[in-house]
Design a protein around this motif. Structure first.
Motif, PDB file in Angstrom:
ATOM      1  N   LYS A 178       0.800  -1.220   0.000  1.00 48.63           N
ATOM      2  CA  LYS A 178       0.000   0.000   0.000  1.00 48.63           C
ATOM      3  C   LYS A 178       0.838   1.279   0.000  1.00 48.63           C
ATOM      4  CE  LYS A 178      -4.013  -2.065   2.292  1.00 48.63           C
ATOM      5  NZ  LYS A 178      -4.958  -1.980   3.426  1.00 48.63           N
ATOM      6  N   ILE A 179       2.010   1.254   0.638  1.00 46.81           N
ATOM      7  CA  ILE A 179       2.729   2.525   0.785  1.00 46.81           C
ATOM      8  C   ILE A 179       4.053   2.592   0.035  1.00 46.81           C
ATOM      9  CG2 ILE A 179       1.688   2.893   3.064  1.00 46.81           C
ATOM     10  CD1 ILE A 179       4.439   2.249   4.299  1.00 46.81           C
ATOM     11  N   GLU A 180       4.570   1.460  -0.419  1.00 46.43           N
ATOM     12  CA  GLU A 180       5.864   1.457  -1.091  1.00 46.43           C
ATOM     13  C   GLU A 180       5.710   1.555  -2.609  1.00 46.43           C
ATOM     14  OE1 GLU A 180       8.646   1.625   0.467  1.00 46.43           O
ATOM     15  OE2 GLU A 180       8.469   0.631   2.411  1.00 46.43           O
ATOM     16  N   ASP A 181       6.789   1.906  -3.272  1.00 48.28           N
ATOM     17  CA  ASP A 181       6.854   1.898  -4.729  1.00 48.28           C
ATOM     18  C   ASP A 181       7.061   0.456  -5.170  1.00 48.28           C
ATOM     19  OD1 ASP A 181       7.472   2.020  -7.408  1.00 48.28           O
ATOM     20  OD2 ASP A 181       8.945   3.643  -7.202  1.00 48.28           O
ATOM     21  N   PRO A 182       6.119  -0.116  -5.940  1.00 51.77           N
ATOM     22  CA  PRO A 182       6.236  -1.525  -6.319  1.00 51.77           C
ATOM     23  C   PRO A 182       7.440  -1.837  -7.198  1.00 51.77           C
ATOM     24  CG  PRO A 182       4.467  -0.465  -7.548  1.00 51.77           C
ATOM     25  CD  PRO A 182       4.909   0.507  -6.491  1.00 51.77           C
ATOM     26  N   ASP A 183       8.005  -0.814  -7.826  1.00 55.24           N
ATOM     27  CA  ASP A 183       9.131  -1.029  -8.744  1.00 55.24           C
ATOM     28  C   ASP A 183      10.494  -0.766  -8.092  1.00 55.24           C
ATOM     29  OD1 ASP A 183       7.381  -1.623 -10.885  1.00 55.24           O
ATOM     30  OD2 ASP A 183       7.066   0.518 -11.218  1.00 55.24           O
ATOM     31  N   ALA A 184      10.495  -0.536  -6.782  1.00 51.90           N
ATOM     32  CA  ALA A 184      11.759  -0.238  -6.108  1.00 51.90           C
ATOM     33  C   ALA A 184      11.856  -1.024  -4.804  1.00 51.90           C
ATOM     34  CB  ALA A 184      11.856   1.262  -5.819  1.00 51.90           C
ATOM     35  N   ALA A 185      13.040  -1.040  -4.233  1.00 52.32           N
ATOM     36  CA  ALA A 185      13.232  -1.692  -2.942  1.00 52.32           C
ATOM     37  C   ALA A 185      12.447  -0.919  -1.876  1.00 52.32           C
ATOM     38  CB  ALA A 185      14.717  -1.722  -2.591  1.00 52.32           C
ATOM     39  N   PRO A 186      12.000  -1.591  -0.816  1.00 55.69           N
ATOM     40  CA  PRO A 186      11.234  -0.904   0.231  1.00 55.69           C
ATOM     41  C   PRO A 186      11.972   0.323   0.763  1.00 55.69           C
ATOM     42  CG  PRO A 186      11.145  -3.270   0.569  1.00 55.69           C
ATOM     43  CD  PRO A 186      12.133  -3.032  -0.531  1.00 55.69           C
ATOM     44  N   ARG A 187      11.267   1.430   0.818  1.00 58.07           N
ATOM     45  CA  ARG A 187      11.855   2.685   1.273  1.00 58.07           C
ATOM     46  C   ARG A 187      11.505   2.983   2.728  1.00 58.07           C
ATOM     47  NH1 ARG A 187      10.959   8.489  -1.832  1.00 58.07           N
ATOM     48  NH2 ARG A 187      12.584   9.649  -0.711  1.00 58.07           N
ATOM     49  N   TYR A 188      10.279   2.628   3.107  1.00 57.06           N
ATOM     50  CA  TYR A 188       9.798   2.958   4.442  1.00 57.06           C
ATOM     51  C   TYR A 188       9.946   1.794   5.424  1.00 57.06           C
ATOM     52  CZ  TYR A 188       7.667   6.681   1.675  1.00 57.06           C
ATOM     53  OH  TYR A 188       7.463   7.718   0.816  1.00 57.06           O
ATOM     54  N   ILE A 189       9.415   0.634   5.066  1.00 55.52           N
ATOM     55  CA  ILE A 189       9.472  -0.525   5.960  1.00 55.52           C
ATOM     56  C   ILE A 189      10.583  -1.439   5.468  1.00 55.52           C
ATOM     57  CG2 ILE A 189       8.183  -2.383   7.071  1.00 55.52           C
ATOM     58  CD1 ILE A 189       7.056   0.436   7.543  1.00 55.52           C
ATOM     59  N   GLN A 190      11.706  -1.373   6.145  1.00 50.18           N
ATOM     60  CA  GLN A 190      12.891  -2.100   5.691  1.00 50.18           C
ATOM     61  C   GLN A 190      13.159  -3.325   6.563  1.00 50.18           C
ATOM     62  OE1 GLN A 190      16.088   0.729   5.611  1.00 50.18           O
ATOM     63  NE2 GLN A 190      15.168   1.951   3.983  1.00 50.18           N
ATOM     64  N   THR A 191      13.624  -4.385   5.905  1.00 51.57           N
ATOM     65  CA  THR A 191      13.991  -5.607   6.607  1.00 51.57           C
ATOM     66  C   THR A 191      15.459  -5.547   7.012  1.00 51.57           C
ATOM     67  OG1 THR A 191      12.399  -6.908   5.311  1.00 51.57           O
ATOM     68  CG2 THR A 191      14.159  -8.130   6.430  1.00 51.57           C
ATOM     69  N   VAL A 192      15.713  -5.877   8.255  1.00 51.73           N
ATOM     70  CA  VAL A 192      17.088  -6.017   8.737  1.00 51.73           C
ATOM     71  C   VAL A 192      17.284  -7.508   8.980  1.00 51.73           C
ATOM     72  CG1 VAL A 192      18.777  -5.388  10.488  1.00 51.73           C
ATOM     73  CG2 VAL A 192      17.002  -3.744   9.809  1.00 51.73           C
ATOM     74  N   ARG A 193      17.943  -8.153   8.055  1.00 50.58           N
ATOM     75  CA  ARG A 193      18.039  -9.612   8.082  1.00 50.58           C
ATOM     76  C   ARG A 193      18.616 -10.125   9.395  1.00 50.58           C
ATOM     77  NH1 ARG A 193      16.648 -11.767   3.436  1.00 50.58           N
ATOM     78  NH2 ARG A 193      16.760 -10.542   1.508  1.00 50.58           N
ATOM     79  N   GLY A 194      17.916 -11.119   9.926  1.00 51.61           N
ATOM     80  CA  GLY A 194      18.355 -11.725  11.158  1.00 51.61           C
ATOM     81  C   GLY A 194      17.905 -10.987  12.415  1.00 51.61           C
ATOM     82  N   PHE A 195      17.268  -9.800  12.218  1.00 52.15           N
ATOM     83  CA  PHE A 195      16.864  -9.009  13.371  1.00 52.15           C
ATOM     84  C   PHE A 195      15.376  -8.676  13.345  1.00 52.15           C
ATOM     85  CE2 PHE A 195      21.405  -8.296  13.003  1.00 52.15           C
ATOM     86  CZ  PHE A 195      21.823  -8.456  14.320  1.00 52.15           C
ATOM     87  N   GLY A 196      14.904  -8.052  12.255  1.00 53.88           N
ATOM     88  CA  GLY A 196      13.499  -7.662  12.210  1.00 53.88           C
ATOM     89  C   GLY A 196      13.255  -6.566  11.195  1.00 53.88           C
ATOM     90  N   TYR A 197      12.551  -5.498  11.619  1.00 56.96           N
ATOM     91  CA  TYR A 197      12.155  -4.427  10.702  1.00 56.96           C
ATOM     92  C   TYR A 197      12.466  -3.070  11.320  1.00 56.96           C
ATOM     93  CZ  TYR A 197       9.485  -8.108   8.372  1.00 56.96           C
ATOM     94  OH  TYR A 197       9.119  -9.271   7.732  1.00 56.96           O
ATOM     95  N   ARG A 198      12.630  -2.066  10.428  1.00 59.92           N
ATOM     96  CA  ARG A 198      12.800  -0.699  10.864  1.00 59.92           C
ATOM     97  C   ARG A 198      12.127   0.232   9.876  1.00 59.92           C
ATOM     98  NH1 ARG A 198      19.209   0.448   9.383  1.00 59.92           N
ATOM     99  NH2 ARG A 198      18.982   0.251   7.128  1.00 59.92           N
ATOM    100  N   PHE A 199      11.905   1.477  10.297  1.00 58.07           N
ATOM    101  CA  PHE A 199      11.356   2.504   9.430  1.00 58.07           C
ATOM    102  C   PHE A 199      12.503   3.378   8.960  1.00 58.07           C
ATOM    103  CE2 PHE A 199       9.381   6.586   8.465  1.00 58.07           C
ATOM    104  CZ  PHE A 199       8.269   6.194   7.722  1.00 58.07           C
ATOM    105  N   GLY A 200      12.715   3.436   7.661  1.00 53.99           N
ATOM    106  CA  GLY A 200      13.793   4.248   7.107  1.00 53.99           C
ATOM    107  C   GLY A 200      15.148   3.588   7.334  1.00 53.99           C
ATOM    108  N   PRO A 201      16.233   4.345   7.197  1.00 58.39           N
ATOM    109  CA  PRO A 201      16.284   5.776   6.880  1.00 58.39           C
ATOM    110  C   PRO A 201      15.863   6.065   5.445  1.00 58.39           C
ATOM    111  CG  PRO A 201      18.469   4.842   6.788  1.00 58.39           C
ATOM    112  CD  PRO A 201      17.572   3.754   7.269  1.00 58.39           C
ATOM    113  N   LEU A 202      15.372   7.275   5.221  1.00 60.76           N
ATOM    114  CA  LEU A 202      14.873   7.633   3.898  1.00 60.76           C
ATOM    115  C   LEU A 202      15.971   8.282   3.070  1.00 60.76           C
ATOM    116  CD1 LEU A 202      11.431   9.056   5.002  1.00 60.76           C
ATOM    117  CD2 LEU A 202      11.954   6.777   4.207  1.00 60.76           C
TER     118      LEU A 202
END
Length: 227
Positions: free
Chosen positions: A203-227
């Protein structure tokens, strides 16, 4: 107490759940098929839907998708199995949570309260509209807009976004997000987090690009940004 639409084909479950919720003060309208449930949606205007996953005719996943086409009403799936595939498919379709049957009324009531619970005070104590590139988050109004256009979010999606964006760049584990957003403590339910992240990104990310807002930190979880 909130109005609950119960869509369940098993008469014993339908009657038992309906009776238990009515005794706790809920107004309940029940349907035994997906078609009947969808017909009741407009007239009954529920504040929450309890939706059986395995229904005759159009199944619970199809019903969930149809509801999400027009409404962000909270949806809790009822499933006779804790089968990972069934649960994940239902969550991907837009459900906010799930309950494995049989379940006691107090368990169902607790899940209903958790899904419906709104923040009494915006996350992080902020009241202004925040702008993150093309994303505008109104914490007091509990609304989100992308490039000036409002984005309808289900309760779990909104609460997840508010929580992550309140602490940009901070990494949250799935367990931390599960306990905050869904108020669960069972680690296997981390799939709720992953499914919600996928829906939110859609709903909020650009479908043609890597996630900008909700990012995966492998092995740890998720974060918002950095933008």
């Amino acid at each position: 107490m909130p109005r609950v639409l119960l869509i369940e084909d098993d008469p014993s479950v339908r009657e038992g759940v309906g009776l238990g919720l009515r005794r706790r003060g809920h107004e309940v309208s029940a349907a035994e098929t997906g078609e009947d449930g969808l017909a009741l949606l407009a007239s009954f205007r529920p504040e929450l839907v309890l939706l059986d996953l395995m229904l005759p005719g159009i199944n619970g996943v199809q019903v969930c998708r149809r509801i999400r086409d027009t409404s962000e009403v909270p949806i809790i799936m009822l499933t006779a199995r804790g089968d990972d595939f069934d649960v994940v498919v239902g969550l991907e379709a837009g459900a906010d949570d799930y309950i494995v049957k049989p379940a006691r009324t107090e368990v169902i009531e607790a899940r209903i309260k958790a899904v419906l619970r709104r923040l009494g005070d915006p996350v992080g104590g902020r009241h202004e509209i925040e702008f993150h590139a093309g994303l505008a988050i109104d914490r007091s109004g509990l609304t989100v807009a992308k490039n000036g256009e409002r984005v309808p979010l289900a309760p779990s999606e909104l609460k997840l976004l508010l929580h992550l964006s309140a602490s940009p760049e901070q990494v949250f584990s799935r367990q931390q997000l599960l306990e905050y957003v869904w108020e669960h403590s069972y680690h296997a339910d981390a799939r709720l987090v992953d499914a919600c992240v996928r829906r939110l990104r859609h709903k909020i990310e650009d479908p043609d690009a890597a996630p900008r807002y909700i990012q995966t930190v492998r092995g740890f979880g998720y974060r918002f940004g950095p933008l």
